[in-house]
Design an enzyme around this catalytic site. Structure first.
Site, PDB file in Angstrom:
ATOM      1  N   ASN A  43      83.753   2.202  34.191  1.00  0.00           N
ATOM      2  CA  ASN A  43      84.615   2.756  33.136  1.00  0.00           C
ATOM      3  C   ASN A  43      84.003   3.971  32.469  1.00  0.00           C
ATOM      4  OD1 ASN A  43      86.314   0.517  33.539  1.00  0.00           O
ATOM      5  ND2 ASN A  43      85.159  -0.700  32.071  1.00  0.00           N
ATOM      6  N   CYS A  44      83.388   4.837  33.255  1.00  0.00           N
ATOM      7  CA  CYS A  44      82.656   5.978  32.718  1.00  0.00           C
ATOM      8  C   CYS A  44      83.398   7.264  33.066  1.00  0.00           C
ATOM      9  CB  CYS A  44      81.255   5.989  33.342  1.00  0.00           C
ATOM     10  SG  CYS A  44      80.197   7.342  32.833  1.00  0.00           S
ATOM     11  N   GLY A  45      83.205   8.284  32.258  1.00  0.00           N
ATOM     12  CA  GLY A  45      83.769   9.593  32.587  1.00  0.00           C
ATOM     13  C   GLY A  45      83.273  10.102  33.928  1.00  0.00           C
ATOM     14  N   PHE A  46      82.093   9.603  34.360  1.00  0.00           N
ATOM     15  CA  PHE A  46      81.529  10.041  35.640  1.00  0.00           C
ATOM     16  C   PHE A  46      81.910   9.120  36.806  1.00  0.00           C
ATOM     17  CE2 PHE A  46      78.347  11.734  32.511  1.00  0.00           C
ATOM     18  CZ  PHE A  46      78.599  13.074  32.731  1.00  0.00           C
ATOM     19  N   THR A  47      82.693   8.072  36.528  1.00  0.00           N
ATOM     20  CA  THR A  47      83.058   7.116  37.575  1.00  0.00           C
ATOM     21  C   THR A  47      83.669   7.784  38.815  1.00  0.00           C
ATOM     22  OG1 THR A  47      83.267   5.332  35.966  1.00  0.00           O
ATOM     23  CG2 THR A  47      84.376   4.999  38.070  1.00  0.00           C
TER      24      THR A  47
END
Length: 170
Positions: A43-47
């Site tokens: 659930n990360c912006g970098f996912t």
């Protein structure tokens, strides 16, 4: 007096962690390969970097690269799921085929021994230091020695990463 690391002459291949299905998966299995180790989160912006990591793996695996994903919930609670949920997410959403490990901690009191080693400034002066966020990437040579580190915002497909991989594969 020379500062000696807790790890002596250790390298990244000396550690055993569980695969995402719970089976022990010694890193020694990858001896002779170039390894990109990444602490991942769902659930990360970098996912979306999962896509780039998978592309790297598919592009270079026949030349000896393996990408290893280490899910960790250390940053912003962005990996809350169980191993099974994480595995399903990676497979369904990003068609991940590279090896995924069971969820670990990469920072703090319960940091996994592998990450204690990777972040140890005496063992790895050039690449040590605390993990700042999800999708920090460590490039490890065929001999298990850490070559370089890429911080989260650096895309897996960037020239910086691909040229370091190609150099390590030579």
């Amino acid at each position: 007096v020379m500062a000696t690391s807790l790890f002596g002459e250790s390298n990244a291949l000396d550690f055993t962690l569980n695969a995402i299905d719970g089976q022990p998966a010694p890193l020694a299995f990858y001896k002779g390969k170039v390894i990109l180790m990444v602490n991942v989160a769902s659930n990360c912006g970098f996912t979306p970097q999962y896509e780039g990591l998978e592309a790297l793996y598919r592009k270079y695996k026949d030349r000896g690269l393996v990408v290893l994903g280490f899910p960790a919930n250390n940053f912003g609670g962005q990996e809350p799921g169980t191993n099974e949920e994480i595995k399903t997410f990676c497979t369904r959403k990003f068609s991940v085929t590279f090896p995924m490990y069971a969820k670990i901690s990469v920072k703090g009191a319960d940091k996994a021994p592998l990450y204690q080693f990777l972040t140890d400034k005496q063992a790895n002066p050039a690449t040590g230091g605390e993990i700042q966020w999800n999708f920090t990437k460590f490039l490890v040579g065929r001999d298990g020695k850490v070559i370089t580190r890429f911080e989260s915002p650096i895309e897996p497909g960037s020239a910086e990463v691909t040229s370091a991989i190609e150099k390590a594969l030579k």
